[in-house]
Design a protein around this motif. Structure first.
Motif, PDB file in Angstrom:
ATOM      1  N   TYR A   1     -14.261 -98.042   2.235  1.00  0.00           N
ATOM      2  CA  TYR A   1     -13.562 -97.804   0.803  1.00  0.00           C
ATOM      3  C   TYR A   1     -15.144 -98.653  -0.426  1.00  0.00           C
ATOM      4  O   TYR A   1     -15.113 -99.434   0.012  1.00  0.00           O
ATOM      5  N   ILE A   2     -15.916 -97.693  -1.253  1.00  0.00           N
ATOM      6  CA  ILE A   2     -16.007 -98.653  -2.301  1.00  0.00           C
ATOM      7  C   ILE A   2     -15.447 -98.403  -3.316  1.00  0.00           C
ATOM      8  O   ILE A   2     -15.408 -97.856  -3.733  1.00  0.00           O
TER       9      ILE A   2
ATOM     10  N   ASP B   1      -4.582-104.368 -15.690  1.00  0.00           N
ATOM     11  CA  ASP B   1      -3.515-105.793 -16.131  1.00  0.00           C
ATOM     12  C   ASP B   1      -3.599-106.502 -14.835  1.00  0.00           C
ATOM     13  O   ASP B   1      -3.195-106.063 -13.239  1.00  0.00           O
ATOM     14  N   PHE B   2      -3.649-108.099 -14.723  1.00  0.00           N
ATOM     15  CA  PHE B   2      -3.221-108.927 -13.473  1.00  0.00           C
ATOM     16  C   PHE B   2      -2.587-108.711 -12.380  1.00  0.00           C
ATOM     17  O   PHE B   2      -2.735-108.622 -11.206  1.00  0.00           O
ATOM     18  N   LYS B   3      -1.464-108.239 -13.114  1.00  0.00           N
ATOM     19  CA  LYS B   3      -0.083-108.090 -12.048  1.00  0.00           C
ATOM     20  C   LYS B   3      -0.494-107.269 -11.276  1.00  0.00           C
ATOM     21  O   LYS B   3      -0.095-106.924 -10.329  1.00  0.00           O
ATOM     22  N   THR B   4      -0.518-105.202 -12.019  1.00  0.00           N
ATOM     23  CA  THR B   4      -1.183-104.530 -11.339  1.00  0.00           C
ATOM     24  C   THR B   4      -2.212-104.462 -10.249  1.00  0.00           C
ATOM     25  O   THR B   4      -2.232-104.401  -8.825  1.00  0.00           O
ATOM     26  N   ASP B   5      -3.360-105.078 -10.625  1.00  0.00           N
ATOM     27  CA  ASP B   5      -4.519-105.897  -9.738  1.00  0.00           C
ATOM     28  C   ASP B   5      -3.834-106.091  -8.498  1.00  0.00           C
ATOM     29  O   ASP B   5      -4.141-105.452  -7.899  1.00  0.00           O
ATOM     30  N   SER B   6      -3.171-107.282  -8.922  1.00  0.00           N
ATOM     31  CA  SER B   6      -3.019-107.864  -7.701  1.00  0.00           C
ATOM     32  C   SER B   6      -1.757-107.210  -6.627  1.00  0.00           C
ATOM     33  O   SER B   6      -1.886-107.035  -4.990  1.00  0.00           O
ATOM     34  N   ILE B   7      -0.695-106.164  -7.338  1.00  0.00           N
ATOM     35  CA  ILE B   7      -0.201-105.800  -6.741  1.00  0.00           C
ATOM     36  C   ILE B   7      -0.898-104.537  -5.655  1.00  0.00           C
ATOM     37  O   ILE B   7      -0.950-104.458  -4.421  1.00  0.00           O
ATOM     38  N   LEU B   8      -1.368-103.837  -6.743  1.00  0.00           N
ATOM     39  CA  LEU B   8      -2.840-102.421  -5.591  1.00  0.00           C
ATOM     40  C   LEU B   8      -3.460-103.578  -4.667  1.00  0.00           C
ATOM     41  O   LEU B   8      -3.160-102.620  -3.645  1.00  0.00           O
ATOM     42  N   ARG B   9      -3.819-104.454  -4.559  1.00  0.00           N
ATOM     43  CA  ARG B   9      -4.432-105.111  -3.596  1.00  0.00           C
ATOM     44  C   ARG B   9      -3.685-104.976  -2.329  1.00  0.00           C
ATOM     45  O   ARG B   9      -4.640-105.260  -1.031  1.00  0.00           O
TER      46      ARG B   9
ATOM     47  N   GLU C   1      -1.148-104.010  -1.677  1.00  0.00           N
ATOM     48  CA  GLU C   1      -0.436-102.540  -0.494  1.00  0.00           C
ATOM     49  C   GLU C   1      -1.674-102.119   0.058  1.00  0.00           C
ATOM     50  O   GLU C   1      -2.558-101.297   0.885  1.00  0.00           O
ATOM     51  N   LEU C   2      -3.021-101.902  -0.880  1.00  0.00           N
ATOM     52  CA  LEU C   2      -4.287-101.771   0.111  1.00  0.00           C
ATOM     53  C   LEU C   2      -5.013-102.521   0.907  1.00  0.00           C
ATOM     54  O   LEU C   2      -5.146-101.660   1.960  1.00  0.00           O
ATOM     55  N   LYS C   3      -5.012-103.442   1.173  1.00  0.00           N
ATOM     56  CA  LYS C   3      -5.072-103.971   1.742  1.00  0.00           C
ATOM     57  C   LYS C   3      -4.525-103.176   2.821  1.00  0.00           C
ATOM     58  O   LYS C   3      -4.734-103.760   4.335  1.00  0.00           O
ATOM     59  N   LYS C   4      -2.922-103.158   3.323  1.00  0.00           N
ATOM     60  CA  LYS C   4      -2.045-103.284   4.283  1.00  0.00           C
ATOM     61  C   LYS C   4      -2.968-101.656   5.027  1.00  0.00           C
ATOM     62  O   LYS C   4      -2.971-102.365   6.084  1.00  0.00           O
TER      63      LYS C   4
ATOM     64  N   ILE D   1      -0.152 -87.164  -1.061  1.00  0.00           N
ATOM     65  CA  ILE D   1      -0.402 -87.183  -2.509  1.00  0.00           C
ATOM     66  C   ILE D   1       0.134 -87.917  -3.008  1.00  0.00           C
ATOM     67  O   ILE D   1       0.028 -88.679  -3.522  1.00  0.00           O
ATOM     68  N   ARG D   2       1.401 -88.298  -2.475  1.00  0.00           N
ATOM     69  CA  ARG D   2       2.271 -89.709  -3.194  1.00  0.00           C
ATOM     70  C   ARG D   2       2.237 -90.670  -2.569  1.00  0.00           C
ATOM     71  O   ARG D   2       2.530 -91.142  -2.976  1.00  0.00           O
ATOM     72  N   HIS D   3       2.177 -90.816  -1.330  1.00  0.00           N
ATOM     73  CA  HIS D   3       1.351 -92.165  -0.771  1.00  0.00           C
ATOM     74  C   HIS D   3       0.698 -92.500  -1.381  1.00  0.00           C
ATOM     75  O   HIS D   3       0.451 -93.372  -1.296  1.00  0.00           O
ATOM     76  N   ALA D   4      -0.518 -92.273  -0.748  1.00  0.00           N
ATOM     77  CA  ALA D   4      -1.988 -92.243  -2.041  1.00  0.00           C
ATOM     78  C   ALA D   4      -1.594 -93.185  -3.097  1.00  0.00           C
ATOM     79  O   ALA D   4      -2.335 -94.029  -3.527  1.00  0.00           O
ATOM     80  N   ALA D   5      -0.521 -92.038  -4.060  1.00  0.00           N
ATOM     81  CA  ALA D   5      -0.782 -92.392  -5.454  1.00  0.00           C
ATOM     82  C   ALA D   5       0.196 -93.630  -5.614  1.00  0.00           C
ATOM     83  O   ALA D   5       0.086 -94.895  -6.428  1.00  0.00           O
ATOM     84  N   ARG D   6       1.313 -93.564  -4.241  1.00  0.00           N
ATOM     85  CA  ARG D   6       2.062 -95.111  -4.112  1.00  0.00           C
ATOM     86  C   ARG D   6       1.280 -96.472  -4.205  1.00  0.00           C
ATOM     87  O   ARG D   6       1.783 -97.209  -4.618  1.00  0.00           O
ATOM     88  N   ILE D   7       0.619 -96.591  -3.431  1.00  0.00           N
ATOM     89  CA  ILE D   7      -0.893 -97.510  -2.672  1.00  0.00           C
ATOM     90  C   ILE D   7      -1.440 -97.755  -3.940  1.00  0.00           C
ATOM     91  O   ILE D   7      -1.879 -98.904  -4.709  1.00  0.00           O
TER      92      ILE D   7
END
Ligand SMILES: Nc1ncnc2c1ncn2[C@@H]1O[C@H](COP(=O)(O)OP(=O)(O)OP(=O)(O)O)[C@@H](O)[C@H]1O
Ligand SMILES: [Mg+2]
Length: 576
Positions: free
Chosen positions: A491-492, A501-509, A511-514, A439-445
């Motif tokens: 994933y959809i 916000d732009f910053k969170t969006d970019s970090i999230l993507r 992490e998500l990519k990995k 759960i924490r892993h998913a939340a971190r990503i």
């Protein structure tokens, strides 16, 4: 109503108990006037005190027996009615859970709520009454007529006249009231609909100063409902005094005529008293029957409405012969897909062809209303394509078992939906066995771990109904974590980064990519920066694919894409 009778099966023994106890109760009631006659004729008239006491004692026992049976019958009847309606509510609930959006549109949420509350309550009430009154009335009525006839055959005509009068009055009421019942239930639907709309939209209503307008709308529906209710209740209220009048006139008639016979020695006093009691029983049972005749049509409207939900054919069913997918990597292919919404003539999607492959990100861009959400709604079968086919790993989605299909997909809806419960429960919604580490892993990503940890109760923070205690962006991140924990192949993301916000969006993507390296990722986005790195970008316009490619070549070849891109970012940013 009859369609629901089959669900009574588990209650057969309770039904048998009610019937048996009612029978005892009625028999006891029918015996009592006999004893009255005996006490008067043989006890009082002849002055035999011990006979009076003896018969009185028997009378008391019989009354007690009758009373006890009545309580028993009432107990079982109430249990049966309550259990039966509990079953119906469960049936509606589990049926509605399997509804697709098509069926939801057909019934409307408001109506489904009325059906599973008010309508079922009507049914419960009528079942209780049927069990108590409908069983009792005919036995008591017929029994009392026979007994009365045996006692004083020459006075039965008085009973016939009063029963006839009641019959005429009730028939008139019946004709007036029954058509209103159907209207009544649809009006309750409408009231629920408006109440729901006002309650959920309260903030908007206030912001636009439209309280007055909404109030009037509510008022009108409420008044209409009140009028019909008043009409029906007035009819019912008239019934009572009229019935009491008839009852008293009958008693008067019996005493009047009876005393004539008594004075000419054609009738014993005791027999007249017993006759009077039997006459009352006949009229009472007739009254019970008429009440049932009025209540049953209303409940039968409700019964039909409930049965309609339970028996609704599902438009999206599991395949009869489920097909296994050839591989399990999550490749998606749309082949000549057309789609129109039910009851709409114009197709929303026309001739959609594309592939979204495992290990790649496929992005869909296009103006609002161009059909982006509609395309991806077809993958988990929220709707079925009107024409053409959608394949996952070579198998048509219509041929894959629904549970299996849904297991493959991590869907993050455009409007984040959370359920009441804790944050932890929400995140592991699709994977009940997930550990706190998962759960924490998913939340971190999903970039949710940080803000969750800053909450006093962390992952145990309660989520209010509809997730009201979280911001739009927080809800989006929690629903992204929810999809990640499930570890699906596909994933959809339906515009799931829009509130970040732009910053969170970019970090999230990043992490998500990995995390989604070997997965199929479909992203819908309004922001070009969100999808600029996608391997494949599909440009949608008015339900048609106008171009497919990556950012670089779309900038060169696709006018629409260029326009969208240039409206958001400068030339330099785009060419970076
Ligand atoms: N339940 C529905 N019933 C009828 N028509 C619908 C329904 N949902 C959407 N539509 C219509 O289908 C078209 C496409 O809607 P869709 O939600 O796919 O657009 P979208 O591209 O996702 O837009 P947005 O970017 O605003 O989310 C719209 O014209 C809309 O009016
Ligand atoms: Mg959309």
């Amino acid at each position: 109503m009859l369609k629901l009778i089959k669900y009574l099966k588990p209650y057969l023994w309770q039904l048998a108990a009610v019937i048996a106890l009612t029978y005892v109760q009625v028999m006891a009631t029918l015996r009592l006037p006999d004893y009255t006659a005996q006490i008067v004729n043989e006890g009082i008239v002849q002055g035999d005190n011990s006979f009076i006491l003896h018969t009185g004692a028997i009378m008391l026992l019989v009354s007690l027996l009758g009373g006890a049976s009545m309580i028993g019958a009432g107990y079982f009847a109430a249990r049966l009615a309550a259990g039966f309606s509990q079953d119906l509510r469960n049936k509606i609930f589990s049926k509605v859970e399997s509804f697709s959006l098509v069926e939801f549109n057909k019934f409307s949420t408001a109506s489904l709520i009325t059906r599973s509350t008010n309508d079922i309550q009507q049914i419960q009430m009528v079942i209780l009454m049927l069990l108590r009154l409908a069983l009792m009335a005919p036995i008591m009525g017929i029994g009392a007529v026979v007994k009365a006839y045996q006692l004083a055959p020459h006075m039965t005509w008085i009973m016939a006249i009063s029963v006839g009068t009641i019959f005429i009055i009730v028939s008139v009421l019946f004709v007036l009231a029954v058509p209103k019942f159907k209207i009544l239930q649809t009006m309750i639907d409408r009231l629920n609909l408006i109440t729901r709309e006002i309650l959920t939209g309260l903030r908007v209503i206030r912001a636009f100063n439209n309280e007055k307008y909404e109030e009037n709308k509510f008022d009108k529906t409420n008044t209409d409902l009140t009028k019909i209710n008043l009409f029906i209740n007035r009819l019912m209220v008239i019934l009572q005094p009229v019935m009491i009048l008839i009852l008293n006139l009958t008693a008067l008639g019996i005493v009047w005529v009876g005393s004539h016979y008594i004075s000419t020695n054609n009738l014993a006093i005791g027999n007249m008293l017993a006759f009077l009691q039997y006459a009352m029983q006949v009229i009472m049972s007739f009254l019970f029957l008429t009440i049932i005749f009025i209540m049953v049509p209303r409940a039968s409207v409700s019964g039909d409405r409930v049965a309609e939900v339970i028996n609704q054919d599902l438009s999206i069913k599991n395949p009869e012969k489920p097909q296994k997918t050839k591989t399990n990597i999550g490749d998606i292919e749309f082949k000549n897909v057309f789609f129109s919404y039910p009851e709409a003539d114009i197709p929303v999607l026309e001739d959609i062809n594309f592939k979204a492959e495992s290990g790649q990100t496929t992005a869909i861009v296009g103006g609002t209303g161009s059909g982006k959400s509609t395309i991806i709604n077809l993958i988990p079968r929220f709707y079925d394509a009107t024409k053409g086919e959608i394949l996952i790993d070579g198998a048509n989605v219509k041929n894959i078992k629904q549970e299996e299909l849904h297991q493959k997909i991590g869907y993050i809806p455009q409007k984040a939906v959370l359920f009441s419960g804790s944050l932890e429960e929400n995140i592991k919604y699709g994977a009940p066995n997930a550990t706190i580490k998962d759960i924490r892993h998913a939340a971190r990503i999903a970039q949710a771990d940080e803000f969750i940890n800053s909450l006093p109760q962390k992952y145990q923070t309660p989520v209010a109904q509809g997730g009201k205690n979280f911001s739009g962006g927080q809800k989006q991140r929690i629903s992204i974590a929810r999809a990640l924990v499930k570890k699906p192949e596909i994933y959809i993301f339906d515009d799931s980064f829009s509130a970040l916000d732009f910053k969170t969006d970019s970090i999230l993507r990043k992490e998500l990519k990995k995390e989604t390296k070997n997965k199929t990722v479909i992203i819908i986005a309004q922001r070009i920066s969100t999808i600029i790195n996608a391997e494949k970008i599909i440009v949608l316009d008015e339900g048609k694919i106008v171009a497919t490619g990556n950012h670089k070549n779309l900038m060169k070849t696709c006018q629409i894409y260029r326009e969208i891109a240039l409206s958001q970012l400068s030339e330099e940013e785009l060419n970076k």
